[in-house]
Motif scaffolding. Structure first.
Motif, PDB file in Angstrom:
ATOM      1  N   GLN A   1       0.821  -1.212   0.000  1.00  0.00           N
ATOM      2  CA  GLN A   1       0.000   0.000   0.000  1.00  0.00           C
ATOM      3  C   GLN A   1       0.852   1.257   0.000  1.00  0.00           C
ATOM      4  O   GLN A   1       0.639   2.174  -0.805  1.00  0.00           O
ATOM      5  CB  GLN A   1      -0.909   0.001   1.222  1.00  0.00           C
ATOM      6  N   ARG A   2       1.847   1.308   0.886  1.00  0.00           N
ATOM      7  CA  ARG A   2       2.636   2.528   1.018  1.00  0.00           C
ATOM      8  C   ARG A   2       3.494   2.783  -0.226  1.00  0.00           C
ATOM      9  O   ARG A   2       3.644   3.932  -0.656  1.00  0.00           O
ATOM     10  CB  ARG A   2       3.525   2.463   2.261  1.00  0.00           C
ATOM     11  N   VAL A   3       4.065   1.735  -0.802  1.00  0.00           N
ATOM     12  CA  VAL A   3       4.854   1.917  -2.028  1.00  0.00           C
ATOM     13  C   VAL A   3       3.947   2.375  -3.162  1.00  0.00           C
ATOM     14  O   VAL A   3       4.312   3.271  -3.944  1.00  0.00           O
ATOM     15  CB  VAL A   3       5.617   0.620  -2.372  1.00  0.00           C
ATOM     16  N   ALA A   4       2.758   1.802  -3.264  1.00  0.00           N
ATOM     17  CA  ALA A   4       1.811   2.222  -4.302  1.00  0.00           C
ATOM     18  C   ALA A   4       1.407   3.688  -4.127  1.00  0.00           C
ATOM     19  O   ALA A   4       1.145   4.393  -5.112  1.00  0.00           O
ATOM     20  CB  ALA A   4       0.576   1.330  -4.281  1.00  0.00           C
ATOM     21  N   GLU A   5       1.388   4.156  -2.883  1.00  0.00           N
ATOM     22  CA  GLU A   5       1.030   5.552  -2.603  1.00  0.00           C
ATOM     23  C   GLU A   5       2.174   6.515  -2.899  1.00  0.00           C
ATOM     24  O   GLU A   5       1.972   7.727  -2.864  1.00  0.00           O
ATOM     25  CB  GLU A   5       0.624   5.685  -1.134  1.00  0.00           C
ATOM     26  N   GLY A   6       3.370   5.977  -3.151  1.00  0.00           N
ATOM     27  CA  GLY A   6       4.502   6.836  -3.481  1.00  0.00           C
ATOM     28  C   GLY A   6       5.391   7.207  -2.315  1.00  0.00           C
ATOM     29  O   GLY A   6       6.155   8.179  -2.400  1.00  0.00           O
TER      30      GLY A   6
ATOM     31  N   GLN B   1       8.626 -15.698  -5.142  1.00  0.00           N
ATOM     32  CA  GLN B   1       8.008 -14.486  -5.636  1.00  0.00           C
ATOM     33  C   GLN B   1       8.503 -13.263  -4.875  1.00  0.00           C
ATOM     34  O   GLN B   1       8.563 -13.262  -3.641  1.00  0.00           O
ATOM     35  CB  GLN B   1       6.483 -14.566  -5.519  1.00  0.00           C
ATOM     36  N   GLY B   2       8.874 -12.229  -5.634  1.00  0.00           N
ATOM     37  CA  GLY B   2       9.159 -10.930  -5.043  1.00  0.00           C
ATOM     38  C   GLY B   2       7.932 -10.047  -5.132  1.00  0.00           C
ATOM     39  O   GLY B   2       6.830 -10.503  -5.441  1.00  0.00           O
ATOM     40  N   PHE B   3       8.123  -8.761  -4.903  1.00  0.00           N
ATOM     41  CA  PHE B   3       7.000  -7.825  -4.944  1.00  0.00           C
ATOM     42  C   PHE B   3       6.615  -7.430  -6.367  1.00  0.00           C
ATOM     43  O   PHE B   3       5.499  -6.983  -6.610  1.00  0.00           O
ATOM     44  CB  PHE B   3       7.331  -6.575  -4.125  1.00  0.00           C
ATOM     45  N   GLY B   4       7.546  -7.556  -7.306  1.00  0.00           N
ATOM     46  CA  GLY B   4       7.236  -7.208  -8.680  1.00  0.00           C
ATOM     47  C   GLY B   4       7.145  -5.720  -8.942  1.00  0.00           C
ATOM     48  O   GLY B   4       6.610  -5.299  -9.963  1.00  0.00           O
ATOM     49  N   TRP B   5       7.706  -4.908  -8.052  1.00  0.00           N
ATOM     50  CA  TRP B   5       7.661  -3.454  -8.257  1.00  0.00           C
ATOM     51  C   TRP B   5       8.572  -3.039  -9.405  1.00  0.00           C
ATOM     52  O   TRP B   5       8.287  -2.069 -10.104  1.00  0.00           O
ATOM     53  CB  TRP B   5       8.081  -2.725  -6.987  1.00  0.00           C
TER      54      TRP B   5
ATOM     55  N   ILE C   1      19.190  -0.308  -8.360  1.00  0.00           N
ATOM     56  CA  ILE C   1      18.036  -0.256  -9.257  1.00  0.00           C
ATOM     57  C   ILE C   1      17.040   0.753  -8.695  1.00  0.00           C
ATOM     58  O   ILE C   1      17.113   1.138  -7.524  1.00  0.00           O
ATOM     59  CB  ILE C   1      17.346  -1.630  -9.417  1.00  0.00           C
ATOM     60  N   GLY C   2      16.097   1.169  -9.520  1.00  0.00           N
ATOM     61  CA  GLY C   2      15.061   2.045  -9.008  1.00  0.00           C
ATOM     62  C   GLY C   2      14.114   2.525 -10.077  1.00  0.00           C
ATOM     63  O   GLY C   2      14.402   2.437 -11.277  1.00  0.00           O
ATOM     64  N   ARG C   3      12.991   3.037  -9.622  1.00  0.00           N
ATOM     65  CA  ARG C   3      12.037   3.748 -10.468  1.00  0.00           C
ATOM     66  C   ARG C   3      11.082   4.510  -9.548  1.00  0.00           C
ATOM     67  O   ARG C   3      10.881   4.145  -8.393  1.00  0.00           O
ATOM     68  CB  ARG C   3      11.254   2.822 -11.391  1.00  0.00           C
ATOM     69  N   ASP C   4      10.517   5.570 -10.073  1.00  0.00           N
ATOM     70  CA  ASP C   4       9.532   6.359  -9.339  1.00  0.00           C
ATOM     71  C   ASP C   4      10.074   6.728  -7.947  1.00  0.00           C
ATOM     72  O   ASP C   4      11.093   7.374  -7.850  1.00  0.00           O
ATOM     73  CB  ASP C   4       8.198   5.615  -9.264  1.00  0.00           C
ATOM     74  N   THR C   5       9.396   6.307  -6.876  1.00  0.00           N
ATOM     75  CA  THR C   5       9.821   6.656  -5.518  1.00  0.00           C
ATOM     76  C   THR C   5      10.567   5.512  -4.833  1.00  0.00           C
ATOM     77  O   THR C   5      10.743   5.517  -3.618  1.00  0.00           O
ATOM     78  CB  THR C   5       8.604   7.043  -4.657  1.00  0.00           C
ATOM     79  N   MET C   6      11.025   4.533  -5.640  1.00  0.00           N
ATOM     80  CA  MET C   6      11.723   3.359  -5.102  1.00  0.00           C
ATOM     81  C   MET C   6      13.182   3.374  -5.529  1.00  0.00           C
ATOM     82  O   MET C   6      13.500   3.711  -6.663  1.00  0.00           O
ATOM     83  CB  MET C   6      11.086   2.076  -5.624  1.00  0.00           C
ATOM     84  N   PHE C   7      14.040   2.938  -4.602  1.00  0.00           N
ATOM     85  CA  PHE C   7      15.461   2.822  -4.890  1.00  0.00           C
ATOM     86  C   PHE C   7      15.980   1.612  -4.134  1.00  0.00           C
ATOM     87  O   PHE C   7      15.546   1.334  -3.010  1.00  0.00           O
ATOM     88  CB  PHE C   7      16.210   4.080  -4.431  1.00  0.00           C
TER      89      PHE C   7
END
Length: 212
Positions: free
Chosen positions: A74-79, A104-108, A181-187
């Motif tokens: 939820q929190r990652v999806a919220e940014g 399985q990982g999170f697939g983010w 690695i990263g994208r959007d608000t993830m690193f």
């Protein structure tokens, strides 16, 4: 502002806690708390997911805490700004291929975590110790970090992202090995910033002050 470091019994978090608290004090970046409470993660302004050991074991450790996976999703999806370290970074991807079984990982970040296969048979696995960054993307969390800077690794597997745009840093170990690695608000970092001295502290400070 509060940054949480998630404790799910995957490694000693003392050095990570101290490094993040130090950089938070120096950069007026609020509090840093180690927690296994999903509600604390729900309220956090930034999330750090460390991890030591096998991909499947770390995922099982998160699954064993009621509500933790759901609140992370939820929190990652919220940014919410998110940093994965070592296996915490590997879990950001779709699939871990370790010891003949898939987990399985999170697939983010689409891709998979696979064994390091150095071209030079003299190079030992695990890849352990200091290595020089060979390529570094232009990214706020990597600000002030350049090719040739030293970072510290302990791992036998690394992430292969499906989209090359998600690959942010590499080192050479008998061939390219993913370092970030990263994208959007993830690193995510395969190396341990809390053990990487000046370079690691800079990355931690960059994350704590990042405003994606």
């Amino acid at each position: 502002m509060t940054t949480v470091i998630i404790d799910y019994e995957s490694g000693n978090l003392h050095s990570a806690e101290k490094s993040f608290q130090r950089m938070a004090r120096e950069h007026d970046a609020g509090a840093v708390v180690v927690t296994s409470d999903p509600e604390a993660v729900r309220r956090a302004d930034r999330i750090v997911l460390p991890g030591v050991g096998a991909f499947a074991d770390c995922r099982a450790g998160l699954d064993a805490i009621p509500g933790m996976v759901e609140v992370l999703e939820q929190r990652v999806a919220e940014g919410t700004p998110f940093l994965g370290i070592c296996v915490g970074q590997q879990l950001m991807t779709s699939l871990g291929r370790e010891h003949g079984a898939d987990a399985q990982g999170f697939g983010w970040i689409p891709g998979e975590c696979v064994a390091i296969t150095p071209d030079d048979p003299a190079l030992k696995i695990p890849h352990m110790g200091w290595n020089d960054l060979q390529s570094v993307a232009d990214h706020p969390v990597l600000a002030g970090i350049a090719p040739g800077d030293h970072v510290y690794f302990v791992h036998s597997y690394h992430v292969r992202p499906t989209d090359p745009a998600h690959l942010l840093a590499e080192v050479d170990y008998g061939g390219p090995v993913t370092a970030a690695i990263g994208r959007d608000t993830m690193f995510g970092t395969q190396f341990h910033p809390e053990k990487s001295q000046a370079t690691g502290l800079r990355l931690i400070a960059n994350f704590l002050t990042w405003k994606p």
